[in-house]
Design a protein around this motif. Structure first.
Motif, short mmCIF file in Angstrom:
data_model
loop_
_atom_site.label_atom_id
_atom_site.label_comp_id
_atom_site.label_asym_id
_atom_site.label_seq_id
_atom_site.Cartn_x
_atom_site.Cartn_y
_atom_site.Cartn_z
N GLN A 84 0.50 -1.09 -0.88
CA GLN A 84 -0.11 0.13 -0.58
C GLN A 84 1.37 0.88 0.05
N GLY A 85 2.26 1.16 0.79
CA GLY A 85 3.19 2.76 0.20
C GLY A 85 3.51 2.51 -0.43
N PHE A 86 4.31 1.82 -1.31
CA PHE A 86 4.75 1.35 -1.99
C PHE A 86 3.48 2.13 -3.39
N LYS A 87 2.63 1.81 -3.87
CA LYS A 87 1.01 1.89 -4.37
C LYS A 87 1.36 3.52 -4.15
N GLN A 88 0.89 4.22 -2.61
CA GLN A 88 1.15 5.65 -2.36
C GLN A 88 2.31 6.75 -3.16
N VAL A 89 3.01 5.71 -2.65
CA VAL A 89 3.95 6.70 -3.26
C VAL A 89 4.26 6.37 -4.96
#
Length: 149
Positions: A84-89
């Motif tokens: 999710q963090g990678f997606k948000q980045v």
């Protein structure tokens, strides 16, 4: 008379030997009966101990399965948070790129309509700073969210 005393004495001895033999036989029978009863008790205790051991072993296996499942769940949650963090980045980078593109077009428009370079360069400088700050905030929030609790 002596002969009758000897016979009587012999009868007494035989009666005594018979009584002792009968008592010995009775004691032997009781001993073996008690021995068998004790063996049966020992067999039952051993069976109960084995059953308790098997129940405990099964409980241990269940607990190990629960622990393994919880660890898998925690790892999955951590992986999901990281993903999710990678997606948000990625989304933040995409949005930043879109904003940069829009700002580039707007600065070009300002240049074309005759706004002095001094002003549109200031707008350009501020747009770069704002875009970088937003990306840094997004990355920081993901790093904090990915930490194990």
């Amino acid at each position: 008379m002596e002969e009758s005393l000897r016979l009587e004495r012999k009868k007494q001895q035989e009666a005594k030997e018979f009584t002792i033999a009968a008592e010995a036989k009775k004691m032997k029978e009781e001993f073996f009966a008690n021995l068998e009863a004790q063996k049966e008790i020992d067999r039952k205790l051993k069976a109960e101990e084995e059953a308790a051991y098997q129940r405990n072993r099964q409980h241990i296996v269940q607990l190990q399965d629960q622990i393994r499942d919880k660890e898998k769940q925690k790892l999955k949650e951590l992986k999901d948070r990281i993903d999710q963090g990678f997606k948000q980045v990625d989304e933040a980078n995409f949005e930043r790129d879109c904003v940069k593109e829009i700002m580039k077009r707007k600065i070009e428009e300002l240049s074309k309509i005759g706004v002095p370079e001094k002003y549109w360069r200031e707008v350009e400088r501020q747009s770069h700073r704002i875009g970088n700050d937003e990306v840094k905030k997004a990355i920081r929030s993901q790093v904090l969210a990915a930490r194990p609790k």
